[in-house]
Design a protein around this motif. Structure first.
Motif, short mmCIF file in Angstrom:
data_model
loop_
_atom_site.label_atom_id
_atom_site.label_comp_id
_atom_site.label_asym_id
_atom_site.label_seq_id
_atom_site.Cartn_x
_atom_site.Cartn_y
_atom_site.Cartn_z
N LEU A 169 -30.77 60.51 1.34
CA LEU A 169 -32.09 60.59 1.96
C LEU A 169 -32.08 61.64 3.06
O LEU A 169 -31.21 61.63 3.93
CB LEU A 169 -32.50 59.25 2.56
N LEU A 170 -33.03 62.54 3.01
CA LEU A 170 -33.31 63.43 4.13
C LEU A 170 -34.54 62.84 4.82
O LEU A 170 -35.68 63.06 4.40
CB LEU A 170 -33.58 64.85 3.65
N LYS A 171 -34.30 62.02 5.85
CA LYS A 171 -35.39 61.27 6.46
C LYS A 171 -36.37 62.17 7.19
O LYS A 171 -37.57 61.86 7.26
CB LYS A 171 -34.82 60.22 7.42
N GLU A 172 -35.87 63.26 7.76
CA GLU A 172 -36.76 64.22 8.39
C GLU A 172 -36.03 65.55 8.55
O GLU A 172 -34.82 65.59 8.76
CB GLU A 172 -37.27 63.72 9.74
N LEU A 173 -36.77 66.62 8.43
CA LEU A 173 -36.25 67.97 8.62
C LEU A 173 -37.39 68.79 9.19
O LEU A 173 -38.35 69.11 8.48
CB LEU A 173 -35.76 68.56 7.30
N GLY A 174 -37.33 69.11 10.49
CA GLY A 174 -38.44 69.84 11.08
C GLY A 174 -38.36 69.91 12.58
O GLY A 174 -37.28 69.98 13.17
N VAL A 175 -39.53 69.84 13.23
CA VAL A 175 -39.64 70.04 14.67
C VAL A 175 -40.16 68.77 15.33
O VAL A 175 -41.13 68.16 14.87
CB VAL A 175 -40.59 71.22 14.98
N THR A 183 -29.05 60.93 5.43
CA THR A 183 -28.50 59.59 5.22
C THR A 183 -27.90 59.45 3.83
O THR A 183 -28.63 59.21 2.86
CB THR A 183 -29.57 58.50 5.43
N PRO A 184 -26.58 59.61 3.69
CA PRO A 184 -25.94 59.23 2.42
C PRO A 184 -25.80 57.71 2.38
O PRO A 184 -25.49 57.07 3.39
CB PRO A 184 -24.58 59.92 2.50
N ALA A 190 -26.92 60.64 9.87
CA ALA A 190 -26.38 61.78 10.62
C ALA A 190 -27.56 62.48 11.29
O ALA A 190 -28.36 63.13 10.62
CB ALA A 190 -25.64 62.72 9.69
N VAL A 191 -27.69 62.33 12.61
CA VAL A 191 -28.84 62.83 13.36
C VAL A 191 -28.42 64.11 14.08
O VAL A 191 -27.46 64.11 14.85
CB VAL A 191 -29.34 61.79 14.37
N TYR A 192 -29.19 65.18 13.85
CA TYR A 192 -28.84 66.49 14.42
C TYR A 192 -30.02 67.06 15.20
O TYR A 192 -31.17 67.02 14.73
CB TYR A 192 -28.44 67.47 13.32
N TYR A 193 -29.73 67.57 16.40
CA TYR A 193 -30.69 68.34 17.19
C TYR A 193 -30.05 69.67 17.51
O TYR A 193 -28.90 69.72 17.95
CB TYR A 193 -31.06 67.60 18.48
N ALA A 194 -30.79 70.75 17.30
CA ALA A 194 -30.21 72.09 17.44
C ALA A 194 -29.86 72.42 18.89
O ALA A 194 -28.78 72.96 19.17
CB ALA A 194 -31.19 73.13 16.88
N THR A 195 -30.73 72.11 19.82
CA THR A 195 -30.54 72.49 21.22
C THR A 195 -29.97 71.35 22.06
O THR A 195 -29.02 71.56 22.83
CB THR A 195 -31.88 72.95 21.84
N TYR A 196 -30.49 70.17 21.92
CA TYR A 196 -30.11 69.05 22.78
C TYR A 196 -29.03 68.22 22.08
O TYR A 196 -29.31 67.24 21.37
CB TYR A 196 -31.33 68.20 23.12
N GLY A 197 -27.79 68.63 22.29
CA GLY A 197 -26.66 67.97 21.66
C GLY A 197 -26.49 66.52 22.08
O GLY A 197 -25.88 65.73 21.35
N SER A 198 -27.03 66.14 23.23
CA SER A 198 -26.91 64.75 23.68
C SER A 198 -27.63 63.78 22.76
O SER A 198 -27.34 62.58 22.77
CB SER A 198 -27.47 64.61 25.10
N GLU A 199 -28.57 64.28 21.94
CA GLU A 199 -29.34 63.42 21.05
C GLU A 199 -28.73 63.30 19.66
O GLU A 199 -29.23 62.56 18.82
CB GLU A 199 -30.78 63.95 20.94
N ARG A 200 -27.66 64.03 19.39
CA ARG A 200 -27.00 63.94 18.09
C ARG A 200 -26.21 62.64 17.99
O ARG A 200 -25.70 62.13 18.98
CB ARG A 200 -26.07 65.13 17.89
N THR A 232 -39.29 65.59 4.01
CA THR A 232 -38.45 64.45 3.68
C THR A 232 -38.05 64.56 2.22
O THR A 232 -38.82 65.08 1.39
CB THR A 232 -39.19 63.12 3.90
N VAL A 233 -36.88 64.07 1.88
CA VAL A 233 -36.39 64.08 0.51
C VAL A 233 -35.68 62.76 0.23
O VAL A 233 -34.80 62.36 0.98
CB VAL A 233 -35.42 65.25 0.23
N ASN A 234 -36.09 62.08 -0.84
CA ASN A 234 -35.39 60.91 -1.35
C ASN A 234 -34.77 61.30 -2.69
O ASN A 234 -35.49 61.65 -3.62
CB ASN A 234 -36.33 59.73 -1.55
N TYR A 235 -33.44 61.26 -2.77
CA TYR A 235 -32.77 61.71 -3.98
C TYR A 235 -31.85 60.62 -4.51
O TYR A 235 -30.97 60.15 -3.81
CB TYR A 235 -31.93 62.97 -3.70
#
Length: 416
Positions: free
Chosen positions: A57-63, A83-84, A106-116, A411-414
């Motif tokens: 699952l790609l729960k979100e990809l964006g801004v 989310t595997p 797996a939660v990723y933020y490009a700039t704010y690493g504290s939120e990963r 979002t992607v559900n695969y």
């Protein structure tokens, strides 16, 4: 010690021919091996005794326009959550079933690493079948930094462990009864702080007691029932919050193939604190409703309603009554395209410690969430969506709890 107990339970489950379940609702007909037949038919991978259903699952990809949910000077960032996940089942002849769901966000933020963060979760259930009787045991583990609700805006690491064990008895062809013992624990890290308050001090707690349900099958697609529980909450660092409560909720359940699908439970809860001179009591309506109706096979209308008491991180406002209502519309556009529109409102009405001076007005926080999504279904298990979610929060007393934000992305559900 707690971790050892969970591991020990999960190791003993197959030997005892037990299984794992969620909540107080049975997941199979008492004394029936029907779940084994469904798994052997539906799971896509079979190797030796294992049946596996993987998904990605790609729960979100964006801004995210307001990463920290702040009322002033919001920070924007690119983010995604991947989310595997896999459902794993081991049938034991037609007498027992061991089933697990394993995954991680797996939660990723490009700039704010504290939120990963990496947020793993495991749920295991074991069932054993004997004529009219199903014995079961369940353990669930969640280790996450995601916000638990719309009250706490900081992402803080916390653990949720839930153990249940009990039995489901089929008294007749239509009537079944379930009873289980429950033990759950919520634990925040020592450095988890929000608005100057230690979440560990106010929210670390253990919930133990019994849960149950009785169901009467009116038809193959419709059941009437009543759920009930009697629970005790014990707070590790705030014994003033200790309490006992019971809840009774009659309701109806509709299977997915029914004209109306979902469930609706509405009932009564009584909440009695161990220190009534300090904490207010609560008694009244509680509800848990989620229903959908499909018109002419192409338009699905959904409604939801939730009302219950929830503990707050606030020292002076130890809990709030959560009233949440939602509505959605899904419209099929041709064979593979669809669009979804939704709106949800969450109202938190806070209850103050009795030893404090009475305020001229109550604290009430309101959060609105609006969503729109356009999707394309590659196949039954795979959907790609593009959409937006706008949220806004207001409060009658707290300035920092007033903000808004926008999330745009895909979002992607695969399903493999």
């Amino acid at each position: 010690m707690r971790t050892q107990l969970i591991v020990g339970l999960l190791v003993l489950v197959p030997a005892c021919a037990w299984a794992q379940t969620s909540g107080s609702a049975p997941v199979s007909t008492a004394g029936s091996a029907q779940p084994i037949d469904q798994i052997r038919q539906d799971y896509r991978i079979h190797g030796g005794p294992f049946y596996i259903n993987p998904s990605l699952l790609l729960k979100e990809l964006g801004v995210d326009s307001n990463v920290f949910n702040t009322s002033g000077d919001p920070k924007s960032d690119f983010t995604f959550t991947l989310t595997p996940q896999a459902d794993i089942a081991v049938p034991i002849a037609r007498r027992a079933l061991l089933k697990a769901t394993v995954g991680a966000d797996a939660v990723y933020y490009a700039t704010y690493g504290s939120e990963r963060s990496i947020d793993p979760s495991v749920r295991v259930r074991g069932e054993g079948y004997a004529r009219r009787l199903t014995l079961f045991a369940e353990g669930a583990y969640l280790n996450t930094r995601q916000r638990p609700n719309y009250e706490i805006d900081v992402r803080s690491r916390h653990l949720e462990n839930d153990l249940q064990a009990g039995a489901n008895v089929r008294l007749s062809s239509k009537l079944s009864f379930e009873l289980a013992a429950k033990d759950a624990r919520t634990e925040y890290d020592a450095d988890a702080v929000f608005d100057g308050t230690s979440l560990q001090q106010t929210l670390n707690r253990e919930t133990r007691g019994g849960v149950g349900a009785a169901r009467f099958r009116l038809s193959p697609l419709t059941s009437l029932g009543v759920k009930f529980d009697r629970l005790q909450d014990v707070f590790e660092f705030s014994p003033l919050r200790d309490s006992q409560s019971y809840r009774v909720m009659p309701g109806v359940e509709f299977k997915p193939r029914a004209l109306v699908s979902g469930s609706a439970w509405v009932g009564y809860r009584s909440f009695t604190p161990d220190h009534p001179e300090s904490l207010p009591q609560f008694s009244g309506l509680v509800a848990d409703l989620g229903l959908s109706y499909t018109l002419l096979g192409s338009t699905t209308f959904g409604v939801s309603y939730h009302r219950d008491l929830t503990y707050s991180y606030e020292v002076e406002d130890p809990f709030f009554v959560d009233n949440s209502v939602g509505a959605s519309i899904r419209r099929a556009l041709g064979g593979r395209f669809d669009t979804i529109l939704s709106a949800d409102r969450h109202v938190y009405q806070y209850e103050q410690v009795l030893t404090l001076p009475v305020l001229p007005f109550d604290r009430i926080d309101t959060t609105w969430v609006y969503g729109a999504n356009f999707g394309y279904r590659l196949r039954r298990e795979t959907r790609i969506g593009f959409g937006a979610r706008y949220y806004t929060r207001t409060s009658t007393t707290v300035n920092f709890a007033q903000y808004d934000g926008l999330r745009l992305g895909a979002t992607v559900n695969y399903g493999f």
